[in-house]
Design a protein around this motif. Structure first.
Motif, PDB file in Angstrom:
ATOM      1  N   PRO A 168     -59.266 118.802  54.389  1.00 51.96           N
ATOM      2  CA  PRO A 168     -59.528 118.916  55.835  1.00 51.96           C
ATOM      3  C   PRO A 168     -59.308 117.583  56.538  1.00 51.96           C
ATOM      4  CG  PRO A 168     -61.259 119.984  54.553  1.00 51.96           C
ATOM      5  CD  PRO A 168     -60.433 119.215  53.583  1.00 51.96           C
ATOM      6  N   LEU A 169     -58.504 117.579  57.589  1.00 53.49           N
ATOM      7  CA  LEU A 169     -58.209 116.337  58.296  1.00 53.49           C
ATOM      8  C   LEU A 169     -59.454 115.732  58.935  1.00 53.49           C
ATOM      9  CD1 LEU A 169     -54.787 117.222  59.975  1.00 53.49           C
ATOM     10  CD2 LEU A 169     -55.192 115.534  58.187  1.00 53.49           C
ATOM     11  N   GLU A 170     -60.423 116.579  59.287  1.00 53.62           N
ATOM     12  CA  GLU A 170     -61.641 116.049  59.892  1.00 53.62           C
ATOM     13  C   GLU A 170     -62.497 115.292  58.868  1.00 53.62           C
ATOM     14  OE1 GLU A 170     -62.341 120.508  59.057  1.00 53.62           O
ATOM     15  OE2 GLU A 170     -60.738 119.207  59.811  1.00 53.62           O
ATOM     16  N   ASP A 171     -62.222 115.486  57.584  1.00 50.92           N
ATOM     17  CA  ASP A 171     -62.960 114.773  56.543  1.00 50.92           C
ATOM     18  C   ASP A 171     -62.385 113.378  56.313  1.00 50.92           C
ATOM     19  OD1 ASP A 171     -64.812 116.737  56.055  1.00 50.92           O
ATOM     20  OD2 ASP A 171     -63.698 117.646  54.409  1.00 50.92           O
ATOM     21  N   PHE A 172     -61.105 113.291  56.108  1.00 54.21           N
ATOM     22  CA  PHE A 172     -60.469 111.998  55.874  1.00 54.21           C
ATOM     23  C   PHE A 172     -58.952 112.161  55.898  1.00 54.21           C
ATOM     24  CE2 PHE A 172     -62.107 113.742  51.793  1.00 54.21           C
ATOM     25  CZ  PHE A 172     -60.916 114.119  51.203  1.00 54.21           C
ATOM     26  N   LEU A 173     -58.271 111.059  56.242  1.00 50.60           N
ATOM     27  CA  LEU A 173     -56.818 111.022  56.118  1.00 50.60           C
ATOM     28  C   LEU A 173     -56.425 110.508  54.729  1.00 50.60           C
ATOM     29  CD1 LEU A 173     -55.466 109.790  59.566  1.00 50.60           C
ATOM     30  CD2 LEU A 173     -56.218 112.055  58.841  1.00 50.60           C
ATOM     31  N   GLY A 174     -57.325 109.749  54.132  1.00 53.22           N
ATOM     32  CA  GLY A 174     -57.064 109.257  52.792  1.00 53.22           C
ATOM     33  C   GLY A 174     -58.308 108.636  52.198  1.00 53.22           C
ATOM     34  N   ASP A 177     -60.143 107.084  57.935  1.00 45.11           N
ATOM     35  CA  ASP A 177     -59.208 107.530  58.959  1.00 45.11           C
ATOM     36  C   ASP A 177     -58.789 106.239  59.653  1.00 45.11           C
ATOM     37  OD1 ASP A 177     -57.867 108.281  61.256  1.00 45.11           O
ATOM     38  OD2 ASP A 177     -59.134 110.023  61.637  1.00 45.11           O
ATOM     39  N   PRO A 178     -57.601 105.700  59.319  1.00 43.74           N
ATOM     40  CA  PRO A 178     -57.210 104.391  59.842  1.00 43.74           C
ATOM     41  C   PRO A 178     -57.221 104.295  61.361  1.00 43.74           C
ATOM     42  CG  PRO A 178     -55.702 105.116  58.120  1.00 43.74           C
ATOM     43  CD  PRO A 178     -56.584 106.278  58.450  1.00 43.74           C
TER      44      PRO A 178
END
Length: 396
Positions: A184-190, A234-235
């Motif tokens: 999930p993008l709302e959790d983290f990008l990396g 999430d940078p």
């Protein structure tokens, strides 16, 4: 295995993970009614059901057959927060983190068993004479390596696609595992984890739609690896000094200062005085996304902090419009080769090379590889052979 099932430990595990019974049911495919009965000691789960629950809670199977209380393993740090604390993400996000860590433990065990036969990896110390290279030293080492390997590896695609592939191979032959998978993008990008200093792992969210945002996230997580800072990121939500430090590293690695200043010197005055046009021009000419370009220009004092905030607000408005108007994309079924490539993209060539070596020396079998790395038996041989070949070409 002890026969006395500890229902209280099961309940504590769910609550410590902040999961509802409905969440647990969804991810384990065990009915809500059964889960309630397990927790109230009204029904005993089967061994298969306990295995599913243990996997969800990232716990040993034996935890729920002991008299002790459930103790949740430490969670990764959430670098999206201004005040750093443990990550609180969705069950899907948690399972991606745990899967990466568990497969890291599996690989560490294989590497230990292989001993002298483990895959030969280089080290940053051998390339740069430094244990922790700065951004310019890392870029020089990467450029030197890629200059002699791009043709050999037959890397194709856009500039961003080629960069991602090459940088992955470069990091993997230096012993840092890279995983590109969905979360999930709302959790983290990396995120970056070294799994208790056993196998360093960079995870990049495959769901990042913009390739340049993916490139910047990858470089940002590489900075976390070099600085040895485990956690999720999430940078583009940099609210603390650590994330800003990693963003500066990523920006300088992808677009060195001399390159940016040379580019700015060639731009017309009308572009220079308009922050939005300036940011877009820099993004178009480099590997930086527009958000990353804005952050880079701010770090170089070309634009102000307020201009950067205004641009992020402007971009957020545009993105909402695009998301509203964007048509639904129907994805065609993948052929066998695409499935093999996708799985290798998920696990990385370092994992494939290690597993292939372990199979060669009969330290594990195909079923253990399937459990440890999640590669189905139907495509396992092809995935490992492809990964081993790419690793050898990269390390040559």
């Amino acid at each position: 295995m002890p026969t006395k099932f500890n229902s209280n430990s099961l309940k504590e595990a769910r609550r410590s993970r902040k999961l509802s019974i409905a969440d647990v049911s969804h991810f384990t495919r065990i009915s809500e009614g059964s889960i309630r009965k397990f927790e109230e000691d009204e029904k005993l789960p089967s061994v298969i059901q306990v295995e599913k629950l243990a996997a969800l809670y990232n716990s040993s199977l034996f935890t729920f057959f002991s008299e002790g209380r459930f103790e949740a393993p430490d969670s990764l740090t959430d670098f999206r927060k201004a005040n750093l604390g443990s990550a609180n993400v969705s069950p899907k996000g948690l399972m991606k983190i745990w899967s990466a860590e568990n497969s890291g433990t599996f690989l560490a065990d294989l590497l230990s068993a292989l001993g002298r036969n483990r895959p030969k990896t280089k080290s940053f110390a051998r390339i740069t004479n430094l244990k922790k290279p700065d951004s310019s030293e890392l870029r020089t080492a990467f450029d030197d390596w890629s200059a002699s390997h791009t043709q050999t590896l037959k890397i194709q695609g856009s500039d961003e696609e080629r960069f991602i592939k090459l940088f992955r191979y470069f990091l993997e032959i230096h012993g840092c595992r890279t995983i590109f998978n969905s979360a999930p993008l709302e959790d983290f990008l990396g995120f970056f984890t070294d799994n208790q200093r056993r196998v360093e792992t960079i995870f990049v969210n495959r769901e990042i739609g913009n390739l340049k945002r993916k490139v910047f996230t990858f470089a940002h997580e590489a900075a976390h690896m070099i600085y040895d800072l485990e956690g999720i990121s999430d940078p583009f939500v940099a609210t603390n000094t650590i994330e800003k430090k990693c963003n500066r590293f990523a920006g300088d690695f992808l677009a060195p200062e001399v390159e940016i200043l040379r580019l700015i010197d060639k731009l017309p005055r009308a572009t220079l005085v308009d922050p939005i046009r300036l940011i877009s021009a820099v993004s178009k000419a480099t590997l930086l996304s527009r958000q990353a370009a804005a952050l880079r220009l701010k770090d170089l004092d070309v634009i102000s902090a307020s201009q950067t905030r205004n641009f992020f607000a402007h971009l957020s408005t545009l993105r909402r419009i695009v998301e509203i108007e964007a048509p639904k994309v129907q994805r065609a079924p993948m052929g066998r080769n695409a499935v093999i490539g996708k799985k290798l993209n998920e696990i990385g060539i370092f994992a494939a090379k290690t597993a292939s070596a372990a199979l060669k020396y009969k330290l594990v079998d195909e079923v253990e590889i399937q459990r440890g790395l999640g590669i189905s038996l139907a495509i396992q041989k092809d995935v490992l052979e492809l990964g081993e070949r790419k690793f050898d070409l990269s390390a040559d």
